[in-house]
Design a protein around this motif. Structure first.
Motif, PDB file in Angstrom:
ATOM      1  N   ARG A 179      58.259   9.157   7.986  1.00 46.87           N
ATOM      2  CA  ARG A 179      59.437   9.579   7.244  1.00 46.87           C
ATOM      3  C   ARG A 179      59.644  10.263   8.635  1.00 46.87           C
ATOM      4  O   ARG A 179      61.594  10.298   8.174  1.00 46.87           O
ATOM      5  N   GLY A 180      59.579  10.481   9.453  1.00 54.49           N
ATOM      6  CA  GLY A 180      59.950  10.811  11.004  1.00 54.49           C
ATOM      7  C   GLY A 180      61.196  12.360  11.060  1.00 54.49           C
ATOM      8  O   GLY A 180      61.702  12.882  11.644  1.00 54.49           O
ATOM      9  N   TYR A 181      60.475  13.301  10.195  1.00 57.79           N
ATOM     10  CA  TYR A 181      60.599  14.921  10.398  1.00 57.79           C
ATOM     11  C   TYR A 181      59.732  15.302   9.489  1.00 57.79           C
ATOM     12  O   TYR A 181      58.958  14.951   8.625  1.00 57.79           O
ATOM     13  N   CYS A 182      59.585  16.925   9.668  1.00 56.01           N
ATOM     14  CA  CYS A 182      59.219  17.765  10.015  1.00 56.01           C
ATOM     15  C   CYS A 182      59.512  18.638   8.203  1.00 56.01           C
ATOM     16  O   CYS A 182      60.644  18.909   8.949  1.00 56.01           O
ATOM     17  N   CYS A 183      59.131  18.602   7.022  1.00 57.81           N
ATOM     18  CA  CYS A 183      59.767  19.590   5.995  1.00 57.81           C
ATOM     19  C   CYS A 183      59.103  20.718   5.902  1.00 57.81           C
ATOM     20  O   CYS A 183      60.021  21.410   5.113  1.00 57.81           O
ATOM     21  N   GLY A 184      58.027  21.505   6.582  1.00 56.96           N
ATOM     22  CA  GLY A 184      57.798  22.859   7.106  1.00 56.96           C
ATOM     23  C   GLY A 184      57.596  23.149   6.233  1.00 56.96           C
ATOM     24  O   GLY A 184      57.271  24.240   5.899  1.00 56.96           O
ATOM     25  N   ASN A 185      56.527  22.652   4.996  1.00 55.49           N
ATOM     26  CA  ASN A 185      55.253  22.860   4.219  1.00 55.49           C
ATOM     27  C   ASN A 185      53.856  23.074   5.105  1.00 55.49           C
ATOM     28  O   ASN A 185      52.868  23.313   4.028  1.00 55.49           O
ATOM     29  N   ARG A 186      54.039  22.800   6.088  1.00 54.70           N
ATOM     30  CA  ARG A 186      52.816  22.980   7.328  1.00 54.70           C
ATOM     31  C   ARG A 186      51.898  21.812   6.250  1.00 54.70           C
ATOM     32  O   ARG A 186      50.444  21.861   5.964  1.00 54.70           O
ATOM     33  N   CYS A 187      52.188  20.640   6.187  1.00 52.00           N
ATOM     34  CA  CYS A 187      51.247  19.374   5.498  1.00 52.00           C
ATOM     35  C   CYS A 187      49.560  19.470   6.186  1.00 52.00           C
ATOM     36  O   CYS A 187      50.095  19.179   7.986  1.00 52.00           O
ATOM     37  N   ARG A 188      48.522  19.513   5.842  1.00 49.08           N
ATOM     38  CA  ARG A 188      47.572  18.687   7.272  1.00 49.08           C
ATOM     39  C   ARG A 188      47.679  17.998   7.975  1.00 49.08           C
ATOM     40  O   ARG A 188      46.828  18.985   8.826  1.00 49.08           O
ATOM     41  N   CYS A 229      49.802  17.450   9.027  1.00 49.06           N
ATOM     42  CA  CYS A 229      51.402  17.115  10.248  1.00 49.06           C
ATOM     43  C   CYS A 229      51.817  17.054  11.491  1.00 49.06           C
ATOM     44  O   CYS A 229      51.021  17.628  11.992  1.00 49.06           O
ATOM     45  N   PRO A 230      51.765  15.258  11.682  1.00 52.99           N
ATOM     46  CA  PRO A 230      51.868  15.365  13.416  1.00 52.99           C
ATOM     47  C   PRO A 230      52.943  16.265  14.417  1.00 52.99           C
ATOM     48  O   PRO A 230      53.515  16.595  15.301  1.00 52.99           O
ATOM     49  N   TYR A 231      53.695  17.239  13.421  1.00 55.36           N
ATOM     50  CA  TYR A 231      55.227  17.982  13.835  1.00 55.36           C
ATOM     51  C   TYR A 231      55.145  19.406  13.437  1.00 55.36           C
ATOM     52  O   TYR A 231      55.530  19.821  14.247  1.00 55.36           O
ATOM     53  N   GLU A 232      53.781  19.815  13.333  1.00 57.01           N
ATOM     54  CA  GLU A 232      53.482  20.660  12.718  1.00 57.01           C
ATOM     55  C   GLU A 232      53.974  22.012  14.627  1.00 57.01           C
ATOM     56  O   GLU A 232      53.739  22.801  14.027  1.00 57.01           O
ATOM     57  N   ALA A 233      53.146  21.365  15.406  1.00 57.19           N
ATOM     58  CA  ALA A 233      53.580  22.393  16.508  1.00 57.19           C
ATOM     59  C   ALA A 233      54.927  22.433  16.973  1.00 57.19           C
ATOM     60  O   ALA A 233      55.230  23.868  17.426  1.00 57.19           O
ATOM     61  N   HIS A 234      55.671  21.565  16.916  1.00 60.97           N
ATOM     62  CA  HIS A 234      57.174  21.812  16.771  1.00 60.97           C
ATOM     63  C   HIS A 234      57.729  22.463  15.967  1.00 60.97           C
ATOM     64  O   HIS A 234      58.883  23.308  15.893  1.00 60.97           O
ATOM     65  N   ALA A 235      57.245  22.384  14.452  1.00 56.72           N
ATOM     66  CA  ALA A 235      58.055  23.103  13.010  1.00 56.72           C
ATOM     67  C   ALA A 235      57.680  24.478  13.983  1.00 56.72           C
ATOM     68  O   ALA A 235      58.885  25.323  13.212  1.00 56.72           O
ATOM     69  N   MET A 236      56.898  24.832  13.995  1.00 54.56           N
ATOM     70  CA  MET A 236      55.923  26.322  14.889  1.00 54.56           C
ATOM     71  C   MET A 236      56.301  27.013  15.506  1.00 54.56           C
ATOM     72  O   MET A 236      57.204  28.261  15.453  1.00 54.56           O
ATOM     73  N   THR A 237      56.511  26.266  16.440  1.00 55.73           N
ATOM     74  CA  THR A 237      57.771  26.506  17.819  1.00 55.73           C
ATOM     75  C   THR A 237      59.044  27.367  17.179  1.00 55.73           C
ATOM     76  O   THR A 237      60.281  28.068  17.798  1.00 55.73           O
ATOM     77  N   SER A 238      59.880  26.495  16.542  1.00 58.07           N
ATOM     78  CA  SER A 238      61.209  26.255  15.611  1.00 58.07           C
ATOM     79  C   SER A 238      61.002  27.755  14.707  1.00 58.07           C
ATOM     80  O   SER A 238      61.722  28.790  15.537  1.00 58.07           O
ATOM     81  N   THR A 239      60.318  28.081  13.941  1.00 59.44           N
ATOM     82  CA  THR A 239      60.177  28.958  12.875  1.00 59.44           C
ATOM     83  C   THR A 239      59.772  30.205  13.952  1.00 59.44           C
ATOM     84  O   THR A 239      60.747  31.356  13.480  1.00 59.44           O
ATOM     85  N   GLN A 240      59.382  29.852  14.814  1.00 56.87           N
ATOM     86  CA  GLN A 240      58.736  31.390  15.577  1.00 56.87           C
ATOM     87  C   GLN A 240      60.201  31.840  16.482  1.00 56.87           C
ATOM     88  O   GLN A 240      60.372  32.727  16.726  1.00 56.87           O
ATOM     89  N   SER A 241      60.466  30.832  16.766  1.00 53.20           N
ATOM     90  CA  SER A 241      61.939  31.132  18.178  1.00 53.20           C
ATOM     91  C   SER A 241      62.729  31.345  17.049  1.00 53.20           C
ATOM     92  O   SER A 241      64.096  32.692  17.460  1.00 53.20           O
ATOM     93  N   LYS A 242      63.678  31.223  16.034  1.00 54.51           N
ATOM     94  CA  LYS A 242      64.233  31.945  15.495  1.00 54.51           C
ATOM     95  C   LYS A 242      63.667  33.466  14.509  1.00 54.51           C
ATOM     96  O   LYS A 242      64.041  34.147  14.241  1.00 54.51           O
ATOM     97  N   ASN A 243      62.256  33.551  14.568  1.00 58.99           N
ATOM     98  CA  ASN A 243      62.417  34.892  13.704  1.00 58.99           C
ATOM     99  C   ASN A 243      62.433  35.524  15.183  1.00 58.99           C
ATOM    100  O   ASN A 243      62.417  36.721  15.116  1.00 58.99           O
ATOM    101  N   SER A 244      62.019  35.178  16.224  1.00 62.19           N
ATOM    102  CA  SER A 244      61.800  36.583  17.634  1.00 62.19           C
ATOM    103  C   SER A 244      63.002  36.482  18.400  1.00 62.19           C
ATOM    104  O   SER A 244      64.057  37.382  17.957  1.00 62.19           O
TER     105      SER A 244
END
Length: 65
Positions: free
Chosen positions: A35-44, A46-61
């Motif tokens: 599929r080529g991208y992370c949807c941000g729904n924390r799929c079980r 997800c090969p992109y989870e580390a990237h998605a979490m980093t992006s979300t955390q940096s936005k919140n910070s």
């Protein structure tokens, strides 16, 4: 040969792209990578989870500054 006569592989194949667990559809890592991208729904798987979490955390910070 007519294009309607050709057999094509389905786009979303059970066992390869997804499986069911307790009545829920679970997408495989193979499908998520294709599929080529992370949807941000924390799929079980997800090969992109580390990237998605980093992006979300940096936005919140940055929003708390």
């Amino acid at each position: 040969m007519n294009s309607t006569d050709e057999q094509t592989e389905p786009r979303f194949v059970e066992g390869r792209d997804y499986y069911f667990e307790n009545g829920l559809l679970v997408m495989t890592a193979e499908y998520l990578l294709r599929r080529g991208y992370c949807c941000g729904n924390r799929c079980r798987h997800c090969p992109y989870e580390a990237h998605a979490m980093t992006s979300t955390q940096s936005k919140n910070s940055s929003s708390s500054l």
